[in-house]
Design a protein around this motif. Sequence first.
Motif, PDB file in Angstrom:
ATOM      1  N   LEU A  62       3.375  32.290   2.857  1.00  0.00           N
ATOM      2  CA  LEU A  62       4.603  32.963   2.466  1.00  0.00           C
ATOM      3  C   LEU A  62       4.090  34.369   2.517  1.00  0.00           C
ATOM      4  N   LEU A  63       5.148  34.927   3.256  1.00  0.00           N
ATOM      5  CA  LEU A  63       4.864  36.402   3.602  1.00  0.00           C
ATOM      6  C   LEU A  63       5.942  37.273   3.051  1.00  0.00           C
ATOM      7  N   ASP A  64       5.673  38.193   2.307  1.00  0.00           N
ATOM      8  CA  ASP A  64       6.791  39.102   1.488  1.00  0.00           C
ATOM      9  C   ASP A  64       7.205  40.107   2.643  1.00  0.00           C
ATOM     10  N   ALA A  65       8.577  40.148   2.849  1.00  0.00           N
ATOM     11  CA  ALA A  65       9.142  40.764   4.070  1.00  0.00           C
ATOM     12  C   ALA A  65       9.199  42.180   3.672  1.00  0.00           C
ATOM     13  N   LYS A  66       9.169  42.456   2.350  1.00  0.00           N
ATOM     14  CA  LYS A  66       9.258  44.088   1.916  1.00  0.00           C
ATOM     15  C   LYS A  66       7.799  44.494   1.770  1.00  0.00           C
ATOM     16  N   THR A  67       6.643  43.858   1.656  1.00  0.00           N
ATOM     17  CA  THR A  67       5.203  44.441   1.655  1.00  0.00           C
ATOM     18  C   THR A  67       4.443  43.968   2.824  1.00  0.00           C
ATOM     19  N   GLY A  68       4.748  43.105   3.310  1.00  0.00           N
ATOM     20  CA  GLY A  68       3.874  42.535   4.499  1.00  0.00           C
ATOM     21  C   GLY A  68       2.376  42.147   3.920  1.00  0.00           C
ATOM     22  N   ILE A  69       1.575  42.809   4.468  1.00  0.00           N
ATOM     23  CA  ILE A  69       0.057  42.766   4.167  1.00  0.00           C
ATOM     24  C   ILE A  69      -0.501  43.927   3.598  1.00  0.00           C
ATOM     25  N   GLY A  70       0.455  45.102   3.231  1.00  0.00           N
ATOM     26  CA  GLY A  70       0.016  46.273   2.734  1.00  0.00           C
ATOM     27  C   GLY A  70      -0.708  47.298   3.653  1.00  0.00           C
ATOM     28  N   ASN A  71      -1.818  47.570   3.265  1.00  0.00           N
ATOM     29  CA  ASN A  71      -2.484  48.631   4.173  1.00  0.00           C
ATOM     30  C   ASN A  71      -3.585  47.807   4.978  1.00  0.00           C
ATOM     31  N   ALA A  72      -3.458  46.453   5.111  1.00  0.00           N
ATOM     32  CA  ALA A  72      -4.191  45.449   6.082  1.00  0.00           C
ATOM     33  C   ALA A  72      -5.721  45.447   5.891  1.00  0.00           C
ATOM     34  N   ARG A  73      -6.168  45.913   4.654  1.00  0.00           N
ATOM     35  CA  ARG A  73      -7.639  45.657   4.420  1.00  0.00           C
ATOM     36  C   ARG A  73      -7.634  44.569   3.476  1.00  0.00           C
ATOM     37  N   CYS A  74      -9.053  44.510   3.298  1.00  0.00           N
ATOM     38  CA  CYS A  74      -9.566  43.438   2.401  1.00  0.00           C
ATOM     39  C   CYS A  74      -9.724  43.839   1.011  1.00  0.00           C
ATOM     40  N   ILE A  75      -9.780  43.096   0.003  1.00  0.00           N
ATOM     41  CA  ILE A  75     -10.051  43.595  -1.672  1.00  0.00           C
ATOM     42  C   ILE A  75     -11.390  44.017  -1.553  1.00  0.00           C
ATOM     43  N   PRO A  76     -11.889  45.061  -1.981  1.00  0.00           N
ATOM     44  CA  PRO A  76     -11.066  45.784  -3.107  1.00  0.00           C
ATOM     45  C   PRO A  76     -10.208  47.070  -2.406  1.00  0.00           C
ATOM     46  N   ALA A  77     -10.323  47.120  -0.923  1.00  0.00           N
ATOM     47  CA  ALA A  77      -9.800  48.313  -0.343  1.00  0.00           C
ATOM     48  C   ALA A  77      -8.222  47.981  -0.239  1.00  0.00           C
ATOM     49  N   GLY A  78      -7.833  46.650  -0.405  1.00  0.00           N
ATOM     50  CA  GLY A  78      -6.350  46.242   0.261  1.00  0.00           C
ATOM     51  C   GLY A  78      -6.350  44.871  -0.259  1.00  0.00           C
ATOM     52  N   PRO A  79      -5.032  44.528  -0.196  1.00  0.00           N
ATOM     53  CA  PRO A  79      -4.693  43.252  -0.786  1.00  0.00           C
ATOM     54  C   PRO A  79      -5.202  41.808   0.028  1.00  0.00           C
ATOM     55  N   LEU A  80      -5.747  41.980   1.266  1.00  0.00           N
ATOM     56  CA  LEU A  80      -5.998  40.777   2.060  1.00  0.00           C
ATOM     57  C   LEU A  80      -7.200  40.056   1.333  1.00  0.00           C
ATOM     58  N   ARG A  81      -6.946  39.029   1.275  1.00  0.00           N
ATOM     59  CA  ARG A  81      -8.083  38.085   0.744  1.00  0.00           C
ATOM     60  C   ARG A  81      -9.207  37.434   1.915  1.00  0.00           C
ATOM     61  N   MET A  82      -8.685  37.656   3.242  1.00  0.00           N
ATOM     62  CA  MET A  82      -9.616  37.451   4.368  1.00  0.00           C
ATOM     63  C   MET A  82      -9.012  38.554   5.449  1.00  0.00           C
ATOM     64  N   PRO A  83      -9.653  38.700   6.543  1.00  0.00           N
ATOM     65  CA  PRO A  83      -9.072  39.645   7.612  1.00  0.00           C
ATOM     66  C   PRO A  83      -7.945  38.588   8.231  1.00  0.00           C
ATOM     67  N   PHE A  84      -6.760  39.567   8.309  1.00  0.00           N
ATOM     68  CA  PHE A  84      -5.508  38.865   8.844  1.00  0.00           C
ATOM     69  C   PHE A  84      -5.627  37.819   9.671  1.00  0.00           C
ATOM     70  N   THR A  85      -6.298  38.307  10.874  1.00  0.00           N
ATOM     71  CA  THR A  85      -6.678  37.532  12.322  1.00  0.00           C
ATOM     72  C   THR A  85      -7.163  36.123  11.974  1.00  0.00           C
ATOM     73  N   LYS A  86      -8.229  36.174  10.984  1.00  0.00           N
ATOM     74  CA  LYS A  86      -9.023  35.071  10.851  1.00  0.00           C
ATOM     75  C   LYS A  86      -8.015  34.042   9.955  1.00  0.00           C
ATOM     76  N   GLN A  87      -7.165  34.691   8.970  1.00  0.00           N
ATOM     77  CA  GLN A  87      -6.326  33.672   8.381  1.00  0.00           C
ATOM     78  C   GLN A  87      -5.248  33.076   9.201  1.00  0.00           C
ATOM     79  N   LEU A  88      -4.802  33.871  10.144  1.00  0.00           N
ATOM     80  CA  LEU A  88      -3.606  33.368  10.922  1.00  0.00           C
ATOM     81  C   LEU A  88      -4.106  32.195  11.688  1.00  0.00           C
ATOM     82  N   GLN A  89      -5.240  32.079  12.091  1.00  0.00           N
ATOM     83  CA  GLN A  89      -5.617  30.794  12.923  1.00  0.00           C
ATOM     84  C   GLN A  89      -5.396  29.566  12.147  1.00  0.00           C
ATOM     85  N   ARG A  90      -5.410  29.407  10.832  1.00  0.00           N
ATOM     86  CA  ARG A  90      -5.057  28.383  10.215  1.00  0.00           C
ATOM     87  C   ARG A  90      -3.576  28.340   9.588  1.00  0.00           C
TER      88      ARG A  90
END
Length: 337
Positions: free
Chosen positions: A157-185
């Motif tokens: 699920l991807l929130d259309a209003k917030t996307g992936i925020g600042n595109a950084r990983c925790i704790p610098a941003g909201p991503l649980r893993m780098p986006f490109t790595k997650q997209l592969q699965r």
Amino acid sequence: MNAPDFWWTRNGTWQAKLLSPLGALYGYMATRRFKYNPRYKARQPVICIGNFTAGGTGKTPFALALNALLKEAGHKPGFLLRGYGGSIKGPLLVEPSKYAAAEVGDEALLLARRGPTVISADRTAGAKLLEEQDISVIIMDDGFQNPSLHKDFSIVLLDAKTGIGNARCIPAGPLRMPFTKQLQRVGLLMVVGEGDASIDQQMAAQQAGINLMHAAIRPVSADALDGERVLAFAGIGRPEKLYASLREAGAEVIETMSFPDHHYFTKEDARLILREAEAQDLLPITTTKDYVRLDGREEQSIARLANVASVLEVEMKIADPDALIERLEPVLDVGRP
């Protein structure tokens, strides 16, 4: 803790830049967990409902909506989740009348009302217990970043209003893993709500050959709230979603009180909410997930709040449910006798 505001600021803030080295390390370690194959593959197909970021995007409402669709199509779903916020680590088959939110988590109680539900910090052990139930497919609520159990299909699920925020990983941003790595699965990207903050991620998914579908969270029977003066309180990933939904339903949101995600309300919390609501003649209102953490508790103030508070019930509306079931049929057929 709730997600800090700088996570959702697209242009890098000083906080995000300062924490970026830690975020890079977090993302690296999270990615390394997928270096090896999953420890276990369940007998029934596993459909995982996840998101790219920390915080709520409506995974549980979507799991409930998918559960209903699968039942209509003749399948027998069961739910598997960690049981976040509960003290029991599992594996445990949840009985709503027997356990409280403090033991199994609020999400587990909501799901257990709709079908067999197992909580387990060890997803493999949880899947083995769920296999023993009368089910034909496992809906895994969260766990997209958990590598221990094989997923036959992952809906992110991807929130259309917030996307992936600042595109950084925790704790610098909201991503649980780098986006490109997650997209592969990702098997299917479900865009929730309206907005343009997720356009880049949608384009990246399409370029990777990933199907996109759309859904929205809508209040259920919200007409009675039109013109109602309310005090809204919530302990969810993004309490602002409740406040926005109430305003869309026509309520006049006079006061808001935000608590950490999965917050277990204390008597002091209840007294504060009741005092403010009574002082301004406001209707206290919260989410279904928050209410299950109040309901059935004996402490006087909490019991009183549970008695007077209203609940804004929401449901996930999938834009093309037939197309979703059609997309899942090859996966579901594998689990049929």
